[in-house]
Design a protein around this motif. Sequence first.
Motif, PDB file in Angstrom:
ATOM      1  N   PRO A 189       0.808  -1.224   0.000  1.00 20.38           N
ATOM      2  CA  PRO A 189       0.000   0.000   0.000  1.00 20.38           C
ATOM      3  C   PRO A 189       0.838   1.270   0.000  1.00 20.38           C
ATOM      4  CG  PRO A 189      -0.095  -1.109   2.141  1.00 20.38           C
ATOM      5  CD  PRO A 189       0.566  -2.042   1.206  1.00 20.38           C
ATOM      6  N   PHE A 190       1.997   1.217   0.634  1.00 24.93           N
ATOM      7  CA  PHE A 190       2.865   2.397   0.639  1.00 24.93           C
ATOM      8  C   PHE A 190       3.368   2.685  -0.770  1.00 24.93           C
ATOM      9  CE2 PHE A 190       7.033   4.370   2.338  1.00 24.93           C
ATOM     10  CZ  PHE A 190       6.471   5.644   2.330  1.00 24.93           C
ATOM     11  N   GLY A 191       3.689   1.633  -1.518  1.00 26.98           N
ATOM     12  CA  GLY A 191       4.129   1.816  -2.899  1.00 26.98           C
ATOM     13  C   GLY A 191       3.041   2.400  -3.776  1.00 26.98           C
ATOM     14  N   ARG A 192       1.806   1.936  -3.578  1.00 24.00           N
ATOM     15  CA  ARG A 192       0.685   2.499  -4.339  1.00 24.00           C
ATOM     16  C   ARG A 192       0.493   3.967  -4.006  1.00 24.00           C
ATOM     17  NH1 ARG A 192      -3.396  -2.642  -3.270  1.00 24.00           N
ATOM     18  NH2 ARG A 192      -2.398  -4.083  -4.763  1.00 24.00           N
ATOM     19  N   TYR A 193       0.693   4.305  -2.739  1.00 20.50           N
ATOM     20  CA  TYR A 193       0.586   5.705  -2.324  1.00 20.50           C
ATOM     21  C   TYR A 193       1.668   6.550  -2.991  1.00 20.50           C
ATOM     22  CZ  TYR A 193       1.066   9.819   0.651  1.00 20.50           C
ATOM     23  OH  TYR A 193       1.188  11.104   1.114  1.00 20.50           O
ATOM     24  N   LEU A 194       2.904   6.030  -3.054  1.00 19.66           N
ATOM     25  CA  LEU A 194       3.986   6.755  -3.722  1.00 19.66           C
ATOM     26  C   LEU A 194       3.648   7.005  -5.189  1.00 19.66           C
ATOM     27  CD1 LEU A 194       7.266   5.058  -2.361  1.00 19.66           C
ATOM     28  CD2 LEU A 194       6.365   7.317  -1.790  1.00 19.66           C
ATOM     29  N   ALA A 195       3.096   5.999  -5.846  1.00 25.47           N
ATOM     30  CA  ALA A 195       2.729   6.158  -7.250  1.00 25.47           C
ATOM     31  C   ALA A 195       1.686   7.256  -7.418  1.00 25.47           C
ATOM     32  CB  ALA A 195       2.216   4.830  -7.806  1.00 25.47           C
ATOM     33  N   HIS A 196       0.703   7.297  -6.530  1.00 24.39           N
ATOM     34  CA  HIS A 196      -0.320   8.349  -6.582  1.00 24.39           C
ATOM     35  C   HIS A 196       0.317   9.730  -6.418  1.00 24.39           C
ATOM     36  CE1 HIS A 196      -4.199   6.315  -6.871  1.00 24.39           C
ATOM     37  NE2 HIS A 196      -3.715   5.360  -6.081  1.00 24.39           N
ATOM     38  N   VAL A 197       1.255   9.838  -5.469  1.00 26.47           N
ATOM     39  CA  VAL A 197       1.889  11.130  -5.199  1.00 26.47           C
ATOM     40  C   VAL A 197       2.637  11.635  -6.430  1.00 26.47           C
ATOM     41  CG1 VAL A 197       3.727  12.264  -3.872  1.00 26.47           C
ATOM     42  CG2 VAL A 197       2.066  10.800  -2.702  1.00 26.47           C
ATOM     43  N   PHE A 198       3.400  10.759  -7.079  1.00 25.48           N
ATOM     44  CA  PHE A 198       4.266  11.211  -8.174  1.00 25.48           C
ATOM     45  C   PHE A 198       3.584  11.202  -9.530  1.00 25.48           C
ATOM     46  CE2 PHE A 198       7.420  10.010  -4.948  1.00 25.48           C
ATOM     47  CZ  PHE A 198       8.112  11.207  -4.895  1.00 25.48           C
ATOM     48  N   GLN A 199       2.400  10.643  -9.599  1.00 23.11           N
ATOM     49  CA  GLN A 199       1.627  10.748 -10.830  1.00 23.11           C
ATOM     50  C   GLN A 199       0.616  11.884 -10.768  1.00 23.11           C
ATOM     51  OE1 GLN A 199       0.396   6.509 -10.890  1.00 23.11           O
ATOM     52  NE2 GLN A 199       1.306   6.406 -12.938  1.00 23.11           N
ATOM     53  N   GLY A 200       0.648  12.635  -9.671  1.00 22.16           N
ATOM     54  CA  GLY A 200      -0.251  13.769  -9.520  1.00 22.16           C
ATOM     55  C   GLY A 200      -1.681  13.394  -9.254  1.00 22.16           C
TER      56      GLY A 200
ATOM     57  N   MET B  87      13.520   0.747   7.804  1.00 20.20           N
ATOM     58  CA  MET B  87      14.584   0.664   6.799  1.00 20.20           C
ATOM     59  C   MET B  87      14.127  -0.065   5.545  1.00 20.20           C
ATOM     60  SD  MET B  87      18.154  -0.017   8.849  1.00 20.20           S
ATOM     61  CE  MET B  87      17.603  -1.313   9.950  1.00 20.20           C
ATOM     62  N   MET B  88      13.254  -1.056   5.707  1.00 13.24           N
ATOM     63  CA  MET B  88      12.876  -1.901   4.578  1.00 13.24           C
ATOM     64  C   MET B  88      11.741  -1.350   3.738  1.00 13.24           C
ATOM     65  SD  MET B  88      13.227  -5.873   5.825  1.00 13.24           S
ATOM     66  CE  MET B  88      12.406  -5.743   7.409  1.00 13.24           C
ATOM     67  N   VAL B  89      10.742  -0.731   4.378  1.00  9.19           N
ATOM     68  CA  VAL B  89       9.499  -0.457   3.653  1.00  9.19           C
ATOM     69  C   VAL B  89       9.670   0.568   2.530  1.00  9.19           C
ATOM     70  CG1 VAL B  89       7.980  -1.103   5.560  1.00  9.19           C
ATOM     71  CG2 VAL B  89       8.803   1.250   5.396  1.00  9.19           C
ATOM     72  N   GLY B  90      10.525   1.564   2.706  1.00 10.36           N
ATOM     73  CA  GLY B  90      10.695   2.574   1.667  1.00 10.36           C
ATOM     74  C   GLY B  90      11.258   2.014   0.373  1.00 10.36           C
ATOM     75  N   PRO B  91      12.436   1.366   0.411  1.00  7.62           N
ATOM     76  CA  PRO B  91      12.972   0.779  -0.826  1.00  7.62           C
ATOM     77  C   PRO B  91      12.067  -0.289  -1.426  1.00  7.62           C
ATOM     78  CG  PRO B  91      14.696   0.983   0.827  1.00  7.62           C
ATOM     79  CD  PRO B  91      13.412   1.304   1.512  1.00  7.62           C
ATOM     80  N   MET B  92      11.402  -1.086  -0.579  1.00  9.19           N
ATOM     81  CA  MET B  92      10.467  -2.091  -1.102  1.00  9.19           C
ATOM     82  C   MET B  92       9.287  -1.421  -1.794  1.00  9.19           C
ATOM     83  SD  MET B  92      10.260  -4.962   1.907  1.00  9.19           S
ATOM     84  CE  MET B  92      11.491  -6.271   2.060  1.00  9.19           C
ATOM     85  N   ALA B  93       8.749  -0.380  -1.179  1.00 11.48           N
ATOM     86  CA  ALA B  93       7.591   0.320  -1.744  1.00 11.48           C
ATOM     87  C   ALA B  93       7.929   0.974  -3.078  1.00 11.48           C
ATOM     88  CB  ALA B  93       7.089   1.366  -0.755  1.00 11.48           C
ATOM     89  N   LEU B  94       9.179   1.408  -3.243  1.00  7.81           N
ATOM     90  CA  LEU B  94       9.565   2.069  -4.490  1.00  7.81           C
ATOM     91  C   LEU B  94       9.470   1.108  -5.666  1.00  7.81           C
ATOM     92  CD1 LEU B  94      10.518   4.736  -5.645  1.00  7.81           C
ATOM     93  CD2 LEU B  94      12.880   3.993  -5.262  1.00  7.81           C
ATOM     94  N   VAL B  95       9.724  -0.168  -5.437  1.00  3.39           N
ATOM     95  CA  VAL B  95       9.591  -1.155  -6.505  1.00  3.39           C
ATOM     96  C   VAL B  95       8.124  -1.268  -6.934  1.00  3.39           C
ATOM     97  CG1 VAL B  95      10.000  -3.553  -7.179  1.00  3.39           C
ATOM     98  CG2 VAL B  95      11.578  -2.423  -5.610  1.00  3.39           C
ATOM     99  N   VAL B  96       7.237  -1.286  -5.948  1.00  2.52           N
ATOM    100  CA  VAL B  96       5.803  -1.330  -6.245  1.00  2.52           C
ATOM    101  C   VAL B  96       5.387  -0.081  -7.018  1.00  2.52           C
ATOM    102  CG1 VAL B  96       3.493  -1.478  -5.241  1.00  2.52           C
ATOM    103  CG2 VAL B  96       5.386  -2.727  -4.181  1.00  2.52           C
ATOM    104  N   ALA B  97       5.879   1.076  -6.569  1.00  7.75           N
ATOM    105  CA  ALA B  97       5.544   2.326  -7.257  1.00  7.75           C
ATOM    106  C   ALA B  97       6.065   2.324  -8.685  1.00  7.75           C
ATOM    107  CB  ALA B  97       6.135   3.508  -6.486  1.00  7.75           C
ATOM    108  N   PHE B  98       7.238   1.763  -8.904  1.00  5.76           N
ATOM    109  CA  PHE B  98       7.813   1.681 -10.253  1.00  5.76           C
ATOM    110  C   PHE B  98       6.869   0.938 -11.196  1.00  5.76           C
ATOM    111  CE2 PHE B  98      10.151  -1.137 -13.186  1.00  5.76           C
ATOM    112  CZ  PHE B  98      10.729  -0.191 -14.018  1.00  5.76           C
ATOM    113  N   GLY B  99       6.342  -0.193 -10.752  1.00  4.66           N
ATOM    114  CA  GLY B  99       5.441  -0.971 -11.599  1.00  4.66           C
ATOM    115  C   GLY B  99       4.208  -0.204 -11.997  1.00  4.66           C
TER     116      GLY B  99
END
Length: 579
Positions: free
Chosen positions: A22-33, A266-278
């Motif tokens: 869910p954190f990765g999906r949130y990152l994607a929302h943030v950077f896709q406007g 330490m783990m959730v940020g880098p892991m979430a970025l992979v989800v956001a990338f997809g």
Amino acid sequence: MGANAFWQIAIELLLAGAISVPFGRYLAHVFQGQKTLLDPVFDPVDRLIYRLIGRDAVKEGMDWKGYAVHMLLTNLLMGLLIYVILSFQAHLPWNPLKFPDVQPFLAFNTAASFVTNTNWQNYGGESTLSLFSQMAAITFPMFTSAATGLVVAIAFFRALTPNRDKGHILGNFYHDFVRVLTRVFLLPCLFITPILVWQGSPETLTGMVTSHLIQGGVQHIPLGPVADLEVIKHLGTNGGGFFNANSAHPFENPTPLSNVIETLLMMVGPMALVVAFGRIVGNPKLARVIYTVMASMLVVAVFTAVIAEQRGTPLLAHAGLMQHASAGQMGGNMVGKEVRFGITQSALFDTVSTASATGAVNSMLDSYTPAGGMVSLVQMMLNCVFGGQGVGMLNFLMYGIFAVFIAGLMVGRTPEFLGKKIEKREIVLASLALLVHPLIILVPTAWSLMAPYGVSSLGNAGSHGLSEVLYAFTSAAANNGSAFAGLNGDTPWYNVALAVVILVGRYASIIFMLALGGSLAAKPRVLETVGTLKTDTVLFGGFWFATIIVVGALTFFPGLVLGPIAEFYAHHASIGAIR
């Protein structure tokens, strides 16, 4: 390995994975406007900051050159600010212990370290820095340096997005930068800081308290705004610490619960970025392949380190000491580890820390077994096992570019990645990004081992001493910041050499990857055909992993042979000699 250790590791890794989605999906929302539930809270804050920066600067789209220039200028100004604060801390407020100004070489090293998300420390925080310096020159750049790495990765992702209508434009650095600070880092810090205070981390502007001991006498205990530093330290994959003992200090990491929280951060940020990338590039299947490869590498590293430490030191085990756990003995290699964490939580914490390029430690890496210490070394050499905020993912994609090119040549298919042709320019830029890393590690390591001023501050001789120097430059180049600590880095040579390696390791690779992103962004998207090499398959994931091992790990194999591998066999050879 016992069931208790296995389930500790499994639960924490699975929990981090569950949070990252869910954190990765949130990152994607943030950077896709796209709209989020937090927009009503943060939109006014963002608008205020944009007004201070200048609305025109925020609205203008930037190509890779513009993005890189504005990133470099912003980081330069912040680095100069950190240097000035440290150099004049004796004349600034909130210095209750009257610490003097930081010496120029050390101030340069510290400024370079903290502006780049490295957080290497050649000083003891509680005995060197004022409270103002801890907040303004240490905690503040932990936010900005983490934001820098993250927005650069997002800019690269945009170069790969389908249906682009902006050509070479990668976004606006200031717009991305502000949104990361307010919407990604600020909120977790506000909520998790009180939890660490509840667990025992201080959050005060009191510089020191005096404790009267039961047996007589007094003890002076340094305090400060520790809890808020700890959250961004781990969430932003920064590392460093308020105290010299880092996360082994009871004020930075008071309880097993705080240790678990910090490990997850330490783990959730880098892991979430992979989800956001997809989600950003429109290929969740590829993100799952990347996530699986990274997770597999992390799992292997964690279990290798834990098993190595639980088996203990061969010579002591041969002598009948520390061999097996019992009611009165934890067993294994407990040297340099906190009893409140034990071997499993110590090895897990430090393995996750080097995988995520955080650099925080809750035990003494210099006292690890050769195999356990080598795990941390290898992860920093690869620098792509999830990695730090943004940079680790960029390094993984760099290896992916190589994998596509090599596989395309092997099977006679057009090298393409997400619909973009991989040609000479892309391979040259990826090669430059790849070659910088071993160059700035191996050359200064060799130089330091040959020069009298390089070996004069070594704590150990032989292969372990080589590992200490190799680890220091690897940590600096990977923007990690952890240390074996047997090496005294507070000398003119190491302060300057490590700072130069830190700066080159951070910005050279970022510039090359941004240039690569700009090149890919300018290319038209190629329609997929039967001749296209698919990169979102399990088979290609295995080839991707093999490329990382062959291209990345073998580059450093000679150094590993002379260091931890030689030490490992020396231990066992000593047992044979005793027999």
